[in-house]
Design a protein around this motif. Sequence first.
Motif, mmCIF file in Angstrom:
data_model
loop_
_atom_site.group_PDB
_atom_site.id
_atom_site.type_symbol
_atom_site.label_atom_id
_atom_site.label_comp_id
_atom_site.label_asym_id
_atom_site.label_seq_id
_atom_site.Cartn_x
_atom_site.Cartn_y
_atom_site.Cartn_z
ATOM 1 N N LEU A 2 0.815 -1.219 0.000
ATOM 2 C CA LEU A 2 0.000 0.000 0.000
ATOM 3 C C LEU A 2 0.849 1.271 0.000
ATOM 4 C CD1 LEU A 2 -2.703 -1.127 2.582
ATOM 5 C CD2 LEU A 2 -2.908 -1.063 0.096
ATOM 6 N N GLY A 3 2.143 1.125 -0.243
ATOM 7 C CA GLY A 3 3.005 2.292 -0.316
ATOM 8 C C GLY A 3 3.545 2.710 1.040
ATOM 9 N N ASP A 4 4.119 3.904 1.071
ATOM 10 C CA ASP A 4 4.813 4.387 2.275
ATOM 11 C C ASP A 4 4.203 5.639 2.884
ATOM 12 O OD1 ASP A 4 6.999 2.460 2.174
ATOM 13 O OD2 ASP A 4 7.676 3.552 0.403
ATOM 14 N N THR A 5 3.100 6.118 2.332
ATOM 15 C CA THR A 5 2.592 7.421 2.756
ATOM 16 C C THR A 5 1.553 7.276 3.857
ATOM 17 O OG1 THR A 5 2.915 8.253 0.506
ATOM 18 C CG2 THR A 5 1.588 9.591 1.994
ATOM 19 N N GLN A 6 1.984 7.507 5.094
ATOM 20 C CA GLN A 6 1.038 7.543 6.204
ATOM 21 C C GLN A 6 0.293 8.875 6.189
ATOM 22 O OE1 GLN A 6 4.047 7.025 9.274
ATOM 23 N NE2 GLN A 6 3.164 5.046 9.826
ATOM 24 N N LEU A 7 -0.949 8.851 6.613
ATOM 25 C CA LEU A 7 -1.744 10.077 6.617
ATOM 26 C C LEU A 7 -1.064 11.188 7.412
ATOM 27 C CD1 LEU A 7 -4.283 11.694 5.984
ATOM 28 C CD2 LEU A 7 -5.410 10.587 7.927
ATOM 29 N N ILE A 8 -0.394 10.844 8.492
ATOM 30 C CA ILE A 8 0.212 11.878 9.344
ATOM 31 C C ILE A 8 1.187 12.749 8.559
ATOM 32 C CG2 ILE A 8 2.124 10.437 10.185
ATOM 33 C CD1 ILE A 8 1.686 11.790 12.950
ATOM 34 N N SER A 9 1.834 12.172 7.542
ATOM 35 C CA SER A 9 2.815 12.938 6.767
ATOM 36 C C SER A 9 2.160 13.945 5.823
ATOM 37 C CB SER A 9 3.701 11.982 5.961
ATOM 38 O OG SER A 9 2.964 11.351 4.922
ATOM 39 N N CYS A 10 0.858 13.831 5.623
ATOM 40 C CA CYS A 10 0.139 14.718 4.693
ATOM 41 C C CYS A 10 -0.569 15.869 5.396
ATOM 42 C CB CYS A 10 -0.898 13.918 3.908
ATOM 43 S SG CYS A 10 -0.222 12.584 2.906
ATOM 44 N N LEU A 11 -0.664 15.810 6.702
ATOM 45 C CA LEU A 11 -1.517 16.744 7.432
ATOM 46 C C LEU A 11 -0.825 18.063 7.724
ATOM 47 C CD1 LEU A 11 -3.055 14.279 10.071
ATOM 48 C CD2 LEU A 11 -4.050 15.014 7.890
ATOM 49 N N ASP A 12 -1.558 19.138 7.541
ATOM 50 C CA ASP A 12 -1.147 20.448 8.042
ATOM 51 C C ASP A 12 -2.404 21.211 8.444
ATOM 52 O OD1 ASP A 12 -2.227 21.878 5.747
ATOM 53 O OD2 ASP A 12 -0.405 21.373 4.640
ATOM 54 N N SER A 13 -2.233 22.387 8.983
ATOM 55 C CA SER A 13 -3.376 23.126 9.525
ATOM 56 C C SER A 13 -4.376 23.531 8.453
ATOM 57 C CB SER A 13 -2.888 24.371 10.278
ATOM 58 O OG SER A 13 -2.154 25.219 9.411
ATOM 59 N N HIS A 14 -3.949 23.547 7.196
ATOM 60 C CA HIS A 14 -4.847 23.963 6.118
ATOM 61 C C HIS A 14 -5.683 22.805 5.579
ATOM 62 C CE1 HIS A 14 -2.853 27.841 6.072
ATOM 63 N NE2 HIS A 14 -1.678 27.244 5.938
ATOM 64 N N ASN A 15 -5.143 21.595 5.631
ATOM 65 C CA ASN A 15 -5.856 20.483 4.991
ATOM 66 C C ASN A 15 -6.368 19.428 5.966
ATOM 67 O OD1 ASN A 15 -3.716 18.757 5.716
ATOM 68 N ND2 ASN A 15 -2.721 18.890 3.730
ATOM 69 N N VAL A 16 -6.059 19.581 7.254
ATOM 70 C CA VAL A 16 -6.381 18.519 8.205
ATOM 71 C C VAL A 16 -7.874 18.211 8.225
ATOM 72 C CG1 VAL A 16 -6.482 20.142 10.164
ATOM 73 C CG2 VAL A 16 -6.111 17.706 10.576
ATOM 74 N N GLN A 17 -8.712 19.231 8.111
ATOM 75 C CA GLN A 17 -10.153 18.980 8.179
ATOM 76 C C GLN A 17 -10.626 18.141 7.004
ATOM 77 O OE1 GLN A 17 -11.655 20.965 11.105
ATOM 78 N NE2 GLN A 17 -12.482 18.890 10.994
ATOM 79 N N ALA A 18 -10.118 18.423 5.812
ATOM 80 C CA ALA A 18 -10.509 17.651 4.637
ATOM 81 C C ALA A 18 -10.040 16.205 4.740
ATOM 82 C CB ALA A 18 -9.955 18.293 3.371
ATOM 83 N N TRP A 19 -8.821 16.019 5.212
ATOM 84 C CA TRP A 19 -8.317 14.652 5.390
ATOM 85 C C TRP A 19 -9.114 13.905 6.457
ATOM 86 C CZ3 TRP A 19 -5.702 12.030 2.072
ATOM 87 C CH2 TRP A 19 -4.715 12.606 1.274
#
Length: 336
Positions: free
Chosen positions: A88-105
């Motif tokens: 399933l790859g190497d990208t954990q959700l935590i690595s994608c989160l920031d204050s601008h996109n966290v709500q959408a994720w």
Amino acid sequence: MHDRDSLLLHWARRISGDANLQLTLISGDASFRRYFRGAGLVWVDANPKTEKNHEFVRNASALTQGGLLAPEVQAVDYEQGLLAVTDLGDTQLISCLDSHNVQAWYDKAIALLPRLGAVELALDPFDEAFMAREDSIFPEWLLGHRLQLTLSESEQQLLADTFSCLTANNLAQPQGVMHRDFHSRNLMVCGGDSPETSTLAVIDFQDMVIGPLSYDLVSLLKDCYVRWSDDVIEQGMRHGFATLSEAKLLAEIDYGSFRRHADLTGMQRHLKATGIFARLCHRDGKSGYLKDIPRTLGYVVDVCRLHGDKYPVLSRFGVWLQSNILPAIERVGASA
């Protein structure tokens, strides 16, 4: 070569049909599992003495049948504790989160909860005996091993009364399948790099049980590894409540009751987690989780302050944490 490394390599070569196959270590995790990549698959060293391999295989199949993306088991040796699963790859959700996109994720992750809660599996109940086992981890490992504290009779009673309150709260809620570790490190981002273009996959699901449906939501929103603003948590709670309600999983409960249930459920989880972080250090030699203890106990203090009027025992417990435990944690620091 380590004995289990050699065992896994020879098994992988046999299963793949490639006598020259080489495996590349991806990572270990908070358990004793280790993950390797090769021939388009992930190869897992999961010693049967410590790992729940039968449960992993069973749950993986049920999640997939329930419409969730999860690692698919391609081969397994239960006796040796070896698995081959889809990559399933190497990208954990935590690595994608920031204050601008966290709500959408988070909205994307919350959309998985009705399917997860309705998965058809015969699982152990998250009952009083189960919670008692979990509740023992906090005093044994954080208070005892980490902080070297001996509790007085009154402190022991305060702890018992607090856990009794939290247990009653968990048992009083609508129940369903719960992941038990649904957070940003156990969600993999697949097929894209944004909430609009990707799919979230669920991993680390071998410990699923039947329990309160607020558990996975609060595990996601009050993450032990990253803390977001109260506004993000509140918006996520409301969205989670609406999502589970629309799926007809919450009966007639109102949002205020659901939020209170979720906060107390999170408190039980967070106390257990701080004990596990201490155990990982003092039993397993993994000190990297010690830094997460203050953040995780911060959620507990907040719940005690927010709901102390309705549950006086939580008010007393919060004062005790702030007066006795948090200063002791600061004194010992975040090193082994």
